[in-house]
Design an enzyme around this catalytic site. Structure first.
Site, PDB file in Angstrom:
ATOM      1  N   CYS A 151       0.813  -1.228   0.000  1.00  0.00           N
ATOM      2  CA  CYS A 151       0.000   0.000   0.000  1.00  0.00           C
ATOM      3  C   CYS A 151       0.842   1.272   0.000  1.00  0.00           C
ATOM      4  O   CYS A 151       0.647   2.168  -0.826  1.00  0.00           O
ATOM      5  CB  CYS A 151      -0.989  -0.015   1.160  1.00  0.00           C
ATOM      6  SG  CYS A 151      -0.257   0.096   2.811  1.00  0.00           S
ATOM      7  N   HIS A 153      -2.763   1.099   6.825  1.00  0.00           N
ATOM      8  CA  HIS A 153      -3.085   1.065   5.396  1.00  0.00           C
ATOM      9  C   HIS A 153      -3.250   2.481   4.852  1.00  0.00           C
ATOM     10  O   HIS A 153      -3.737   3.372   5.542  1.00  0.00           O
ATOM     11  CB  HIS A 153      -4.369   0.269   5.154  1.00  0.00           C
ATOM     12  CG  HIS A 153      -4.645   0.042   3.703  1.00  0.00           C
ATOM     13  ND1 HIS A 153      -3.876  -0.794   2.926  1.00  0.00           N
ATOM     14  CD2 HIS A 153      -5.582   0.567   2.871  1.00  0.00           C
ATOM     15  CE1 HIS A 153      -4.335  -0.793   1.681  1.00  0.00           C
ATOM     16  NE2 HIS A 153      -5.360   0.030   1.626  1.00  0.00           N
ATOM     17  N   HIS A 189      -5.957   1.998  -4.409  1.00  0.00           N
ATOM     18  CA  HIS A 189      -4.975   1.473  -3.453  1.00  0.00           C
ATOM     19  C   HIS A 189      -4.543   0.058  -3.823  1.00  0.00           C
ATOM     20  O   HIS A 189      -5.114  -0.582  -4.711  1.00  0.00           O
ATOM     21  CB  HIS A 189      -5.551   1.491  -2.027  1.00  0.00           C
ATOM     22  CG  HIS A 189      -6.685   0.529  -1.803  1.00  0.00           C
ATOM     23  ND1 HIS A 189      -6.885  -0.120  -0.605  1.00  0.00           N
ATOM     24  CD2 HIS A 189      -7.697   0.099  -2.619  1.00  0.00           C
ATOM     25  CE1 HIS A 189      -7.950  -0.893  -0.682  1.00  0.00           C
ATOM     26  NE2 HIS A 189      -8.468  -0.777  -1.899  1.00  0.00           N
TER      27      HIS A 189
END
Length: 369
Positions: free
Chosen positions: A285, A332, A344
Site C-alpha cells: 500500500c 493502510h 490502493h
C-alpha cells in the site's frame, strides 16, 4: 411356597460392552453438541480480511525497520571510512614526530657551551641551535595534534560501535516482523481453504465487480470508466487500457501534485499486491503511494507510519483527489480518487484497484502532500 430366587447377574463381558456403548453414545452426543457449525462465506471473508490487515501491519513495520537498517548501514560505513582516515592521519603525525625526535637526539648529546667552543664557525652553530628550538616547538605542536586526533578517533569509534549495536537490533526486528507477516498470511490461506473453489472464485468475482463499480464512479473526463478493468481482471496484471487518466473526476484536484500522483497510480491498475514492493510491477500500500508521488516529482517517505506525518492533515470532508487517506490504525494507505473512492493496493492476493472507502476499514486520517 413362593420362590425367592436371586435374579441372574449380567456377565462381566456384557457389562463392559454396554458401558462402552453408552460412553460412545455420550461422546458422540457431546461432540455433536459442541461441534461448531461451518462458518458462512461472509464470516470467512471477515476473518481473512482481519488476518490480511494484521499481515499488512507487520509489513509496514518490516518496511520501517528495513528503511532504518539501510540508513544505519550507510552511517556505519561512513563512520568506518572516517575512522580509517583518522587513523592514517595519526600514523602520519607519529611518523613526523619520530623524525623530529631523531634529529634532536643526534645533535643533543653535547652541552651547548662545549658545542659553541668546538665549533669552527660560531655563527653557524647559533643558527643550528635556533633550528633545534624550532624543532622542539614543532614537536610540541605535533604531540598536541596527535592527542586531539586520538580523542576524536575514540569518539568516532564509539559512535560506529553504537550504530552497529542498533543495526543488530533492527535486523532482529526485521526477522520478527517478517515471521509475523508470513504467519498471518499462512493463517489467512488456511481459513480461505475452508471454502470450496467455487466459493473462492465467487469471492474474487465479487471483489472485482465492486472495484469496477467504484472505478466507474470516478469520472476521468474521457468518457471511459476510471477502473480500466474491462469485464474482468487483467490476465497478466497490467492495466487493461494501458493509458493514464486524462482527468480527475467531479471534485477538483487538491493540487497539480495530487492530480499527477493519482494519474500515475491509475496506470498501475491491475498490478499485484506484494509485501514490501515499491513498483513498478507490484506494490504494497505505501509502496504504491510513494511510487505515485515520485512520478509526480515529490519524494515522500516509505511507510504508512511516516507518510501520515507529511504534508498537511485535513478532515474527511475536505478530501480532494490525490490526497493520502489512512485506515486501520495507520496500517493502510491509499490515494483518494473522488466520490468516496480510494485507489490502493489492498493486501496479498489482490491487485491495485479502486474501492469504496466504506469497505476498506476504519478511516483514520487524511493528508495533503
Amino acid at each position: 411356597m413362593a420362590s425367592h430366587r436371586r435374579p441372574k447377574q449380567p456377565s462381566r463381558t456384557r457389562v463392559t460392552v454396554l458401558t462402552a456403548t453408552a460412553a460412545a453414545a455420550v461422546a458422540l452426543t457431546s461432540q455433536a453438541a459442541q461441534a461448531d457449525p461451518k462458518p458462512t462465506k461472509g464470516e470467512v471473508k471477515a476473518k481473512v480480511d482481519k488476518l490480511y490487515h494484521e499481515a499488512e501491519a507487520a509489513t509496514e513495520q518490516y518496511n520501517g525497520a528495513k528503511e532504518k537498517q539501510e540508513k544505519l548501514e550507510k552511517e556505519v560505513s561512513a563512520l568506518q571510512d572516517k575512522v580509517a582516515r583518522g587513523q592514517q592521519e595519526i600514523n602520519t603525525l607519529r611518523s613526523g614526530l619520530g623524525s623530529l625526535a631523531a634529529a634532536q637526539y643526534r645533535s643533543g648529546g653535547i652541552d651547548p657551551s662545549v658545542q659553541l667552543f668546538l665549533a669552527s664557525d660560531p655563527d653557524s652553530f647559533l643558527d643550528q641551535a635556533s633550528a633545534l628550538d624550532q624543532l622542539t616547538a614543532k614537536q610540541t605542536e605535533s604531540l598536541a595534534k596527535i592527542q586531539e586526533k586520538q580523542r576524536v578517533l575514540a569518539q568516532e569509534r564509539k559512535e560506529a560501535q553504537d550504530k552497529l549495536g542498533n543495526l543488530a537490533d533492527v535486523r532482529k526486528t526485521l526477522g520478527e516482523k517478517k515471521k509475523q507477516q508470513q504467519t498471518k498470511l499462512a493463517e489467512a490461506r488456511e481459513v480461505l481453504n475452508t471454502l470450496t473453489q467455487a466459493e473462492r472464485d465467487k469471492m474474487r468475482a465479487d471483489d472485482l465487480r465492486a472495484s469496477r463499480a467504484a472505478g466507474n464512479r470516478v469520472d476521468l473526463g474521457n468518457g471511459a470508466p476510471a477502473s480500466g478493468l474491462g469485464n474482468g481482471a487483467p490476465a497478466n496484471g497490467a492495466p487493461a487500457n494501458g493509458a493514464p487518466a486524462s482527468g480527475l473526476g467531479k471534485e477538483a484536484p487538491a493540487s497539480g501534485l495530487g492530480a499527477a500522483a493519482l494519474q500515475a497510480a491509475h496506470t498501475r491498475l491491475g498490478m499485484p499486491y506484494s509485501p514490501s514492493a515499491t513498483g513498478p510491477g507490484s506494490f504494497d500500500c505505501s509502496g504504491l503511494t510513494q511510487w505515485a508521488y515520485a512520478q509526480a516529482g515529490a519524494q515522500i517517505t516509505r511507510t504508512t507510519y511516516t507518510q501520515i506525518n507529511q504534508g498537511t492533515r485535513i478532515a474527511r470532508s475536505q478530501l480532494k483527489p490525490g490526497d493520502l487517506v489512512f485506515f486501520n490504525n495507520t496500517t493502510h494507505v491509499g490515494l483518494y480518487a473522488g466520490n468516496n473512492t480510494v485507489l490502493h493496493a489492498p493486501y496479498s492476493g489482490t491487485y491495485v484497484r479502486y474501492e469504496s472507502m466504506n469497505t476498506i476499514g476504519g478511516f483514520q486520517a487524511a493528508v495533503r502532500i
